[in-house]
Design a protein around this motif. Structure first.
Motif, PDB file in Angstrom:
ATOM      1  N   LEU A 246      32.849  18.251 -28.475  1.00 15.20           N
ATOM      2  CA  LEU A 246      33.950  18.423 -27.515  1.00 15.20           C
ATOM      3  C   LEU A 246      33.835  19.759 -26.799  1.00 15.20           C
ATOM      4  O   LEU A 246      33.940  19.826 -25.565  1.00 15.20           O
ATOM      5  CB  LEU A 246      35.301  18.322 -28.244  1.00 15.20           C
ATOM      6  CG  LEU A 246      36.537  18.537 -27.374  1.00 15.20           C
ATOM      7  CD1 LEU A 246      36.691  17.418 -26.354  1.00 15.20           C
ATOM      8  CD2 LEU A 246      37.797  18.656 -28.218  1.00 15.20           C
ATOM      9  N   PHE A 247      33.611  20.826 -27.558  1.00 12.91           N
ATOM     10  CA  PHE A 247      33.514  22.159 -26.974  1.00 12.91           C
ATOM     11  C   PHE A 247      32.358  22.236 -25.970  1.00 12.91           C
ATOM     12  O   PHE A 247      32.519  22.731 -24.846  1.00 12.91           O
ATOM     13  CB  PHE A 247      33.325  23.203 -28.088  1.00 12.91           C
ATOM     14  CG  PHE A 247      33.154  24.608 -27.577  1.00 12.91           C
ATOM     15  CD1 PHE A 247      34.257  25.330 -27.123  1.00 12.91           C
ATOM     16  CD2 PHE A 247      31.898  25.211 -27.530  1.00 12.91           C
ATOM     17  CE1 PHE A 247      34.111  26.629 -26.631  1.00 12.91           C
ATOM     18  CE2 PHE A 247      31.740  26.497 -27.040  1.00 12.91           C
ATOM     19  CZ  PHE A 247      32.849  27.197 -26.592  1.00 12.91           C
ATOM     20  N   VAL A 251      33.000  22.749 -21.916  1.00 15.48           N
ATOM     21  CA  VAL A 251      32.462  23.957 -21.272  1.00 15.48           C
ATOM     22  C   VAL A 251      31.521  23.579 -20.124  1.00 15.48           C
ATOM     23  O   VAL A 251      31.616  24.119 -19.018  1.00 15.48           O
ATOM     24  CB  VAL A 251      31.739  24.861 -22.299  1.00 15.48           C
ATOM     25  CG1 VAL A 251      30.919  25.945 -21.602  1.00 15.48           C
ATOM     26  CG2 VAL A 251      32.753  25.501 -23.229  1.00 15.48           C
ATOM     27  N   THR A 252      30.602  22.611 -20.381  1.00 16.11           N
ATOM     28  CA  THR A 252      29.631  22.232 -19.338  1.00 16.11           C
ATOM     29  C   THR A 252      30.308  21.549 -18.157  1.00 16.11           C
ATOM     30  O   THR A 252      29.957  21.794 -17.003  1.00 16.11           O
ATOM     31  CB  THR A 252      28.517  21.321 -19.912  1.00 16.11           C
ATOM     32  OG1 THR A 252      29.112  20.190 -20.557  1.00 16.11           O
ATOM     33  CG2 THR A 252      27.640  22.070 -20.894  1.00 16.11           C
ATOM     34  N   ALA A 276      25.503  22.828 -12.389  1.00 15.04           N
ATOM     35  CA  ALA A 276      25.780  21.444 -11.988  1.00 15.04           C
ATOM     36  C   ALA A 276      25.184  20.416 -12.936  1.00 15.04           C
ATOM     37  O   ALA A 276      25.768  19.358 -13.158  1.00 15.04           O
ATOM     38  CB  ALA A 276      25.260  21.202 -10.564  1.00 15.04           C
ATOM     39  N   ILE A 277      23.997  20.711 -13.512  1.00 20.71           N
ATOM     40  CA  ILE A 277      23.323  19.673 -14.320  1.00 20.71           C
ATOM     41  C   ILE A 277      23.472  19.876 -15.825  1.00 20.71           C
ATOM     42  O   ILE A 277      23.020  19.036 -16.606  1.00 20.71           O
ATOM     43  CB  ILE A 277      21.818  19.555 -13.962  1.00 20.71           C
ATOM     44  CG1 ILE A 277      21.062  20.833 -14.333  1.00 20.71           C
ATOM     45  CG2 ILE A 277      21.621  19.194 -12.505  1.00 20.71           C
ATOM     46  CD1 ILE A 277      19.548  20.688 -14.267  1.00 20.71           C
ATOM     47  N   GLU A 278      24.136  20.954 -16.249  1.00 22.63           N
ATOM     48  CA  GLU A 278      24.266  21.244 -17.690  1.00 22.63           C
ATOM     49  C   GLU A 278      24.825  20.064 -18.481  1.00 22.63           C
ATOM     50  O   GLU A 278      24.327  19.731 -19.554  1.00 22.63           O
ATOM     51  CB  GLU A 278      25.183  22.450 -17.893  1.00 22.63           C
ATOM     52  CG  GLU A 278      24.476  23.771 -17.958  1.00 22.63           C
ATOM     53  CD  GLU A 278      25.444  24.883 -18.309  1.00 22.63           C
ATOM     54  OE1 GLU A 278      25.187  25.585 -19.281  1.00 22.63           O
ATOM     55  OE2 GLU A 278      26.467  25.022 -17.615  1.00 22.63           O
ATOM     56  N   PHE A 279      25.890  19.427 -17.957  1.00 28.53           N
ATOM     57  CA  PHE A 279      26.551  18.356 -18.729  1.00 28.53           C
ATOM     58  C   PHE A 279      25.693  17.101 -18.838  1.00 28.53           C
ATOM     59  O   PHE A 279      25.963  16.224 -19.665  1.00 28.53           O
ATOM     60  CB  PHE A 279      27.933  18.028 -18.126  1.00 28.53           C
ATOM     61  CG  PHE A 279      27.908  17.219 -16.855  1.00 28.53           C
ATOM     62  CD1 PHE A 279      28.117  15.843 -16.887  1.00 28.53           C
ATOM     63  CD2 PHE A 279      27.693  17.830 -15.627  1.00 28.53           C
ATOM     64  CE1 PHE A 279      28.107  15.100 -15.721  1.00 28.53           C
ATOM     65  CE2 PHE A 279      27.685  17.086 -14.456  1.00 28.53           C
ATOM     66  CZ  PHE A 279      27.894  15.725 -14.501  1.00 28.53           C
TER      67      PHE A 279
END
Length: 311
Positions: A246-247, A251-252, A276-279
């Motif tokens: 979840l964290f 954050v991403t 932009a692409i972290e998640f």
């Protein structure tokens, strides 16, 4: 084609790739490696859960759905991204752009829905253990998961439909991939986007409430666990991976939303692209690895498979 002095956009230019040209082969190799790891770890976990009948329990069924959602979301991003890294012109069709926005958004919101179901599952398991098997039966969990994902998909269809009715004045999207709000920002008449903004804010509120529900569930779980050593061990074993997931996810996603809605043009393009692409990169790799190492039944099953292969 012109209509009322407004061009009908049939293609978009993804101008976020302008900064990648000098390092595109290195980025292609790293991205391909990353996508292969995502596919390997998620598919492995899905296959282990499906084939091992001891893992046909609500928590593992939800984990399986979690991994399927990660494969769905990354399939909407990586193949196209890899192709664009090797292309000289970074074009995407209008409808291709809408489809990509649909996949990426429904993946992100679906992730939060599944995390909410996981939180509810742990709440019932720890706070109401005697009722657990009657409340969280296998069939009911599968129905919950299908309903939450289908609802998310439909909500995103509505957002995309509202975007598709806008007249656009520019074909340039300053990102590496298509998202709904980036297309909305290209609208010729800002007054037309009011309904888009209202529906987008309703959507954000719905998934914010998912987040509130998750926090509420874990507050109750922590209160219960403080009183019992056995529950504390169960919390550390099964709830900590959920909280880390979840964290990481929140954050991403927040970094991307802040970058998209409030993004400063003074920030380096490379940093904006990374935010932009972290998640689409970090959670799909980290979640299956973390659950694989943290949950005893899965860890033992992985070890037994590895040992049997090496003999």
């Amino acid at each position: 084609i012109t209509m009322n002095n407004v061009s009908v956009i049939t293609m978009f230019f993804l101008s976020g790739f302008n900064e990648t040209i000098s390092h595109r082969f290195v980025l292609f190799f790293l991205s391909l490696l990353c996508y292969c790891i995502i596919c390997l770890v998620n598919v492995s976990l899905i296959v282990i859960i499906i084939l091992d009948t001891n893992l046909h329990e609500p928590m593992y069924i939800l984990l399986c759905v979690f991994c399927m959602n990660a494969l769905y979301g990354t399939a909407g991003f990586f193949p196209r991204f890899l192709w664009d890294l090797l292309s000289d012109v970074h074009l995407i069709s209008y409808y291709g752009c809408l489809i990509q926005a649909q996949v990426v958004y429904s993946f992100a919101c679906g992730e939060l829905s599944i995390l909410a179901l996981m939180a509810y599952d742990r709440y019932v398991a720890i706070c109401q253990p005697l009722k657990y098997h009657s409340i969280m039966s296998k069939q009911r969990v599968i129905r919950f998961a299908c309903f939450s994902w289908f609802t998310t998909f439909c909500i995103m269809v509505v957002n995309n439909f509202l975007t598709s009715r806008l007249k656009l004045c520019s074909p340039y999207i300053s990102r590496l991939f298509c998202v709904n709000w980036s297309i909305v920002q290209l609208a010729c008449f800002p007054a037309q986007t009011t309904i888009n903004a209202i529906v987008a804010n309703i959507t954000i509120s719905i998934y914010f409430l998912h987040g509130v529900f998750i926090v509420w569930s874990y507050m109750y779980i922590i209160q219960t666990c403080v009183k019992s050593i056995e529950n504390r061990a169960k919390f550390m074993q099964t709830c900590v991976p959920h909280l880390v997931s979840l964290f990481t996810f929140v954050v991403t996603i927040l970094l991307d939303i802040i970058n998209m809605r409030l993004g400063s043009k003074e920030l380096p393009r490379t940093l904006q692209n990374f935010a932009a692409i972290e998640f689409l990169v970090i959670p799909p790799i980290m979640n299956p690895l973390m659950y694989g190492f943290k949950l005893n039944k899965i860890r033992k099953r992985v070890y037994s498979v590895v040992i049997s292969k090496t003999k």
